[in-house]
Design a protein around this motif. Structure first.
Motif, short mmCIF file in Angstrom:
data_model
loop_
_atom_site.label_atom_id
_atom_site.label_comp_id
_atom_site.label_asym_id
_atom_site.label_seq_id
_atom_site.Cartn_x
_atom_site.Cartn_y
_atom_site.Cartn_z
N UNK A 39 0.84 -1.21 0.00
CA UNK A 39 0.00 0.00 0.00
C UNK A 39 0.87 1.25 0.00
N UNK A 40 1.93 1.24 0.80
CA UNK A 40 2.83 2.39 0.85
C UNK A 40 3.58 2.57 -0.46
N UNK A 41 3.94 1.46 -1.09
CA UNK A 41 4.61 1.54 -2.39
C UNK A 41 3.67 2.15 -3.43
N UNK A 42 2.40 1.79 -3.40
CA UNK A 42 1.44 2.38 -4.33
C UNK A 42 1.29 3.88 -4.07
N UNK A 43 1.28 4.28 -2.80
CA UNK A 43 1.23 5.71 -2.48
C UNK A 43 2.49 6.41 -2.99
N UNK A 44 3.64 5.77 -2.83
CA UNK A 44 4.89 6.35 -3.32
C UNK A 44 4.87 6.48 -4.84
N UNK A 45 4.36 5.48 -5.52
CA UNK A 45 4.27 5.55 -6.98
C UNK A 45 3.38 6.72 -7.39
N UNK A 46 2.32 6.97 -6.65
CA UNK A 46 1.45 8.12 -6.93
C UNK A 46 2.19 9.44 -6.79
N UNK A 47 2.95 9.59 -5.71
CA UNK A 47 3.74 10.80 -5.51
C UNK A 47 4.79 10.93 -6.62
N UNK A 48 5.44 9.82 -6.92
CA UNK A 48 6.47 9.80 -7.96
C UNK A 48 5.88 10.23 -9.30
N UNK A 49 4.70 9.72 -9.63
CA UNK A 49 4.06 10.08 -10.90
C UNK A 49 3.70 11.57 -10.95
N UNK A 50 3.25 12.13 -9.82
CA UNK A 50 2.96 13.57 -9.79
C UNK A 50 4.21 14.40 -10.06
N UNK A 51 5.31 14.04 -9.43
CA UNK A 51 6.55 14.79 -9.64
C UNK A 51 7.06 14.58 -11.06
N UNK A 77 17.03 13.99 -8.43
CA UNK A 77 17.46 12.75 -7.77
C UNK A 77 16.30 11.99 -7.12
N UNK A 78 15.22 12.69 -6.79
CA UNK A 78 14.07 11.99 -6.18
C UNK A 78 13.44 11.01 -7.17
N UNK A 79 13.59 11.25 -8.46
CA UNK A 79 13.04 10.30 -9.44
C UNK A 79 13.68 8.92 -9.32
N UNK A 80 14.88 8.85 -8.75
CA UNK A 80 15.51 7.55 -8.52
C UNK A 80 14.86 6.79 -7.36
N UNK A 81 13.95 7.43 -6.64
CA UNK A 81 13.32 6.79 -5.49
C UNK A 81 12.39 5.65 -5.88
N UNK A 82 12.17 5.45 -7.15
CA UNK A 82 11.36 4.31 -7.58
C UNK A 82 12.15 3.01 -7.42
N UNK A 83 13.47 3.10 -7.42
CA UNK A 83 14.33 1.91 -7.29
C UNK A 83 14.09 1.17 -5.98
N UNK A 84 14.08 1.85 -4.81
CA UNK A 84 13.83 1.11 -3.57
C UNK A 84 12.47 0.42 -3.54
N UNK A 85 11.49 1.06 -4.14
CA UNK A 85 10.16 0.45 -4.17
C UNK A 85 10.16 -0.82 -5.00
#
Length: 183
Positions: A39-51, A77-85
């Motif tokens: 669930x948190x990964x899906x929320x992160x993907x949502x934030x990532x897509x907005x940015x 650099x925040x766009x790389x945050x998809x890697x941990x997810x």
């Protein structure tokens, strides 16, 4: 007699369940923690897509810069945050401890570190907005600093909970591994 609809076996009052096998608590915890992390990964993907959408709109000049401001430096650099997810998701099917550890370490490096840098980068503009009421960058009529700080607050919470639950999941997996080695 294991019939669900039929009569209960004679000589039992239903309290003889003590001897039956149960699912070990660390397996139950593993399933629930995986669900929470997803669930948190899906929320992160949502934030990532907005940015990512804001960056694409600004760089490809799909709308005026008055409507959507150019991105701040911390957003790249925040766009790389998809890697941990993705590493976290890859660790789930086989309970891969090394992928989960990499996910936790890279979450700090690619997710939390850019957010900390971004809060410092935007602080002078936030201070100017607070003291003088002047904003020079806008996102759909709202101050870009205010919008991005709101995004950052949500992102820090999502990443913080993701790391916390990943640590608990890692502990659960270690418990399972230790029990297997004892046998």
């Amino acid at each position: 007699m294991a019939s669900r609809a039929g009569p209960r076996a004679s000589g039992t009052d239903g309290s003889d369940y003590q001897h039956r096998e149960k699912v070990a608590s660390h397996y139950q915890m593993s399933v629930s923690l995986k669900s929470e992390i997803k669930k948190l990964i899906y929320a992160h993907v949502g934030i990532w897509l907005l940015i990512a959408a804001q960056m694409c709109v600004a760089h490809f000049k799909l709308v005026s810069h008055d409507l959507v401001a150019m991105p701040y430096q911390w957003e790249y650099p925040y766009l790389l945050s998809i890697i941990p997810s993705l590493l976290g998701l890859f660790s789930f099917p086989r309970n891969n401890i090394s992928y989960l550890v990499l996910s936790m370490i890279s979450a700090g490096l690619f997710s939390i570190a850019p957010l900390i840098y971004g809060s410092m980068e935007m602080f002078p503009m936030a201070q100017q907005l607070y003291r003088h009421g002047k904003a020079y960058r806008f996102i759909f009529g709202f101050s870009a600093v205010a919008v991005m700080y709101l995004v950052m607050v949500v992102a820090v919470q999502v990443h913080g909970w993701q790391i916390y639950y990943s640590k608990k999941l890692l502990d659960s997996w270690f418990t399972s591994t230790q029990e297997k080695k004892k046998k």
